[in-house]
Design a protein around this motif. Sequence first.
Motif, PDB file in Angstrom:
ATOM      1  N   GLY A 175       0.822  -1.192   0.000  1.00 32.84           N
ATOM      2  CA  GLY A 175       0.000   0.000   0.000  1.00 32.84           C
ATOM      3  C   GLY A 175       0.856   1.241   0.000  1.00 32.84           C
ATOM      4  N   ALA A 176       0.241   2.376  -0.306  1.00 30.36           N
ATOM      5  CA  ALA A 176       0.990   3.604  -0.439  1.00 30.36           C
ATOM      6  C   ALA A 176       1.062   4.395   0.853  1.00 30.36           C
ATOM      7  N   GLY A 177       0.210   4.048   1.841  1.00 30.50           N
ATOM      8  CA  GLY A 177       0.134   4.849   3.035  1.00 30.50           C
ATOM      9  C   GLY A 177       0.976   4.302   4.163  1.00 30.50           C
ATOM     10  N   VAL A 178       0.907   4.993   5.309  1.00 29.62           N
ATOM     11  CA  VAL A 178       1.555   4.529   6.527  1.00 29.62           C
ATOM     12  C   VAL A 178       0.700   3.406   7.120  1.00 29.62           C
ATOM     13  N   SER A 179       1.346   2.315   7.441  1.00 35.87           N
ATOM     14  CA  SER A 179       0.626   1.158   7.955  1.00 35.87           C
ATOM     15  C   SER A 179       1.017   0.908   9.403  1.00 35.87           C
ATOM     16  N   GLN A 180       0.018   0.708  10.254  1.00 30.54           N
ATOM     17  CA  GLN A 180       0.289   0.426  11.654  1.00 30.54           C
ATOM     18  C   GLN A 180      -0.378  -0.885  12.057  1.00 30.54           C
ATOM     19  N   SER A 181       0.325  -1.613  12.927  1.00 35.10           N
ATOM     20  CA  SER A 181      -0.261  -2.853  13.439  1.00 35.10           C
ATOM     21  C   SER A 181       0.146  -3.073  14.887  1.00 35.10           C
ATOM     22  N   PRO A 182      -0.715  -3.725  15.682  1.00 33.26           N
ATOM     23  CA  PRO A 182      -2.097  -4.071  15.330  1.00 33.26           C
ATOM     24  C   PRO A 182      -2.982  -2.825  15.313  1.00 33.26           C
ATOM     25  N   SER A 183      -4.186  -2.953  14.805  1.00 25.56           N
ATOM     26  CA  SER A 183      -5.094  -1.806  14.823  1.00 25.56           C
ATOM     27  C   SER A 183      -5.705  -1.632  16.217  1.00 25.56           C
ATOM     28  N   ASN A 184      -5.858  -2.743  16.909  1.00 23.68           N
ATOM     29  CA  ASN A 184      -6.369  -2.722  18.276  1.00 23.68           C
ATOM     30  C   ASN A 184      -5.563  -3.683  19.124  1.00 23.68           C
ATOM     31  N   LYS A 185      -5.336  -3.289  20.373  1.00 23.12           N
ATOM     32  CA  LYS A 185      -4.604  -4.155  21.293  1.00 23.12           C
ATOM     33  C   LYS A 185      -5.186  -3.985  22.683  1.00 23.12           C
ATOM     34  N   VAL A 186      -5.607  -5.100  23.267  1.00 23.81           N
ATOM     35  CA  VAL A 186      -6.098  -5.096  24.646  1.00 23.81           C
ATOM     36  C   VAL A 186      -5.154  -5.974  25.445  1.00 23.81           C
ATOM     37  N   THR A 187      -4.673  -5.453  26.555  1.00 22.69           N
ATOM     38  CA  THR A 187      -3.740  -6.227  27.356  1.00 22.69           C
ATOM     39  C   THR A 187      -3.927  -5.898  28.825  1.00 22.69           C
TER      40      THR A 187
END
Lengths: 116, 112
Positions: free
Chosen positions: A1-13
Amino acid sequence: GAGVSQSPSNKVTEKGKDVELRCDPISGHTALYWYRQRLGQGLEFLIYFQGNSAPDKSGLPSDRFSAERTGESVSTLTIQRTQQEDSAVYLCASSFGTGVNNQPQHFGDGTRLSIL
Amino acid sequence: DQQVKQNSPSLSVQEGRISILNCDYTNSMFDYFLWYKKYPAEGPTFLISISSIKDKNEDGRFTVFLNKSAKHLSLHIVPSQPGDSAVYFCAAKYRGYQKVTFGIGTKLQVIP
């Protein structure tokens, strides 16, 4: 993809656990930023990487927070021994940063971190 | 210490009317200002910017005005459209330094 990618989108801990958030910047962008947005608040600067220069860590709230970036690629933000006040959306942005040119930042969609 | 201030947390405007979002700053070293727009569950997207050597910059329906003596800038959207409903962040930086300081945002609602 051309954009900035972040992972994970959600994180519960659970409180006390360590978490690692990842950011893939736009290819060719030398500057990379991490921000935090707590509920009802603005974007809070955390850390800035520019090429191979020493990062600007002035926004990191405590020594439980650290970030790394290898060259001009992926960055990881690590939070150790998480606390409930760490709950927030963590946003990554990248830009063509040269120190003198004014280049707008391109943001990822963020990682929503919830500490129980 | 909030160096970039957006004192209105929210704003409602009728479709077709002008939306004016305001921003004040305290750091006189800031020489470049940006506006970002943010939809829920998405990252902010760059909208428009202005250098301190100018007092106005226009891009389609969006115009940013800068009053350096008052340390004030504003974003005008005309005519406002329902799709403009979002949170708008004012941001500032200064020459030679890539760190950007953001305000807390103003939530704009454009009513059809």
